[in-house]
Design a protein around this motif. Sequence first.
Motif: not given
Length: 151
Positions: A67-88, A138-142
């Motif tokens: 859950x920890x590396x997934x959290x950081x990976x998702x945070x990186x994706x969110x900061x890059x405005x990637x909709x894919x961030x919702x998955x990790x 979720x906000x990034x995704x929508x």
Amino acid sequence: MIKEKFKSVHFWLVVGSFTLYISSMFFTPFYVANPKADIYSNSFYILLAGWMAILGGGLIPTIIWLANPLYFFGGFLILNKEKFAVIPVTLSLILAIYFTSLNSIMDGESGATTNITALGSGYYLWLLSIIALFIAAIMTFFKKAPSSNFS
């Protein structure tokens, strides 16, 4: 005006999430029945060494630790405005919640276990940080992509 407000809320959710995550490192994540198992009183130690549970046969705790590396990976994706961030981030949240179903945890290198007696404030801060990042994902995704006019 609404666009600025969205950016503001989105930004503060991510900042708040990271702040909660870092804060969780200073608190006890959970309490165990074995008083000699003081390694569990330090969330930062669990973050750094949790992956090693697999070496003692702890497959489930290692999967939950992911859950920890997934959290950081998702945070990186969110900061890059990637909709894919919702998955990790969703996977991270599922794993964090799944931790509550564990009754015991490995107590040492031998593979012996000790009962988890209670969840600590470190766990709840960690979970809240993941929930905040999940809301940001979720906000990034929508969020609608900016339209481009190639006229």
